[in-house]
Design a protein around this motif. Structure first.
Motif, short mmCIF file in Angstrom:
data_model
loop_
_atom_site.label_atom_id
_atom_site.label_comp_id
_atom_site.label_asym_id
_atom_site.label_seq_id
_atom_site.Cartn_x
_atom_site.Cartn_y
_atom_site.Cartn_z
N LEU A 87 92.34 93.93 -0.92
CA LEU A 87 91.26 94.06 0.04
C LEU A 87 91.23 92.88 1.00
CD1 LEU A 87 88.39 95.49 -2.20
CD2 LEU A 87 89.76 96.70 -0.49
N GLU A 88 91.47 91.67 0.47
CA GLU A 88 91.51 90.51 1.35
C GLU A 88 92.65 90.63 2.35
OE1 GLU A 88 91.73 85.62 1.34
OE2 GLU A 88 91.68 86.70 -0.56
N SER A 91 91.99 93.17 5.05
CA SER A 91 90.88 92.86 5.95
C SER A 91 91.39 92.42 7.32
CB SER A 91 89.99 91.77 5.35
OG SER A 91 90.68 90.52 5.31
#
Length: 222
Positions: A87-88, A91
């Motif tokens: 997810l990081e 992003s």
């Protein structure tokens, strides 16, 4: 053929990835750290970036690259499989591949990203202006002169073009271009838009390309 900036500190992986991409006729510049990456960002078509790097980690480096060149696709490579890490990475990056991976999968993902970002030149007409939205080449059709924008003017106008016909607040514009939180009362954006209008508008005192939406912000309409 694409110009690929590949940043990977593991020699074995780096060698076979570079070889495989080169076999597909890509021009690969392989760096073992992100220290020299800034020299090659503008001339690259795509970045393949490992997360675990000496010095500045891949997440931090990738965010810097996106800030400098938002239209440059980034493919992250990582042995980290946790959802939080993915997810990081996603992003800011455009794809995230976990190690180990098959070289043909990597090549296929690179090709997908290149197709996604390979937009054909699109010419837009704004009153007396012709704008090529790919390289932001702006021509005054009446005088046949090219209009040169400075760095921030370029990024502001490109942000407008990405959001044609939308009313944008000062906060949206500032945070979208500077990647920093807007502080109420800051005149920086207003000054840049004034200078931008001086270059683009027939009558900067009565702008019709970059419209002021009173009490809200600005809009560029097609």
């Amino acid at each position: 053929m694409a110009r690929i900036l590949y940043i990977e500190d593991e020699t074995d992986i780096g060698e076979w990835v570079k070889q495989r991409l080169t076999e597909k006729d890509h021009d690969v510049r392989w760096l073992s750290s992100g220290e020299m990456a800034g020299r090659y960002i503008q001339e690259s078509d795509i970045v393949i970036l490992d997360v675990m790097l000496p010095g500045l980690d891949g997440f931090s480096l990738g965010k810097r690259i996106k800030k400098e060149k938002p239209d440059l696709p980034i493919l992250m490579l990582s042995a980290r499989t946790a959802v939080e890490d993915k997810l990081e990475g996603l992003s800011f990056a455009d794809d995230y591949v976990t190690k180990p991976f098959h070289p043909d999968e990597l090549v296929a993902r690179v090709d997908v990203l290149l197709r996604r970002f390979d937009k054909q030149d699109e010419l837009l007409q704004f009153q007396h202006l012709t704008v090529n939205t790919q390289d932001l080449h702006i021509t005054n059709r009446e005088t046949e002169e090219e209009i040169q924008l400075t760095g921030k003017q370029y990024h502001i106008f490109r942000y407008f073009l990405r959001h044609l016909n939308q009313i944008l607040t000062k906060e949206q514009l500032y945070e979208g271009v500077w990647n920093e939180q807007y502080i109420e009362g800051d005149k920086t954006l207003m000054v840049h838009i004034r200078h931008l209008r001086e270059k683009l508008e027939k009558d900067p005192a009565h702008p019709t390309i970059i419209e002021t939406i009173r009490g809200i912000g600005y809009r560029v309409r097609k």
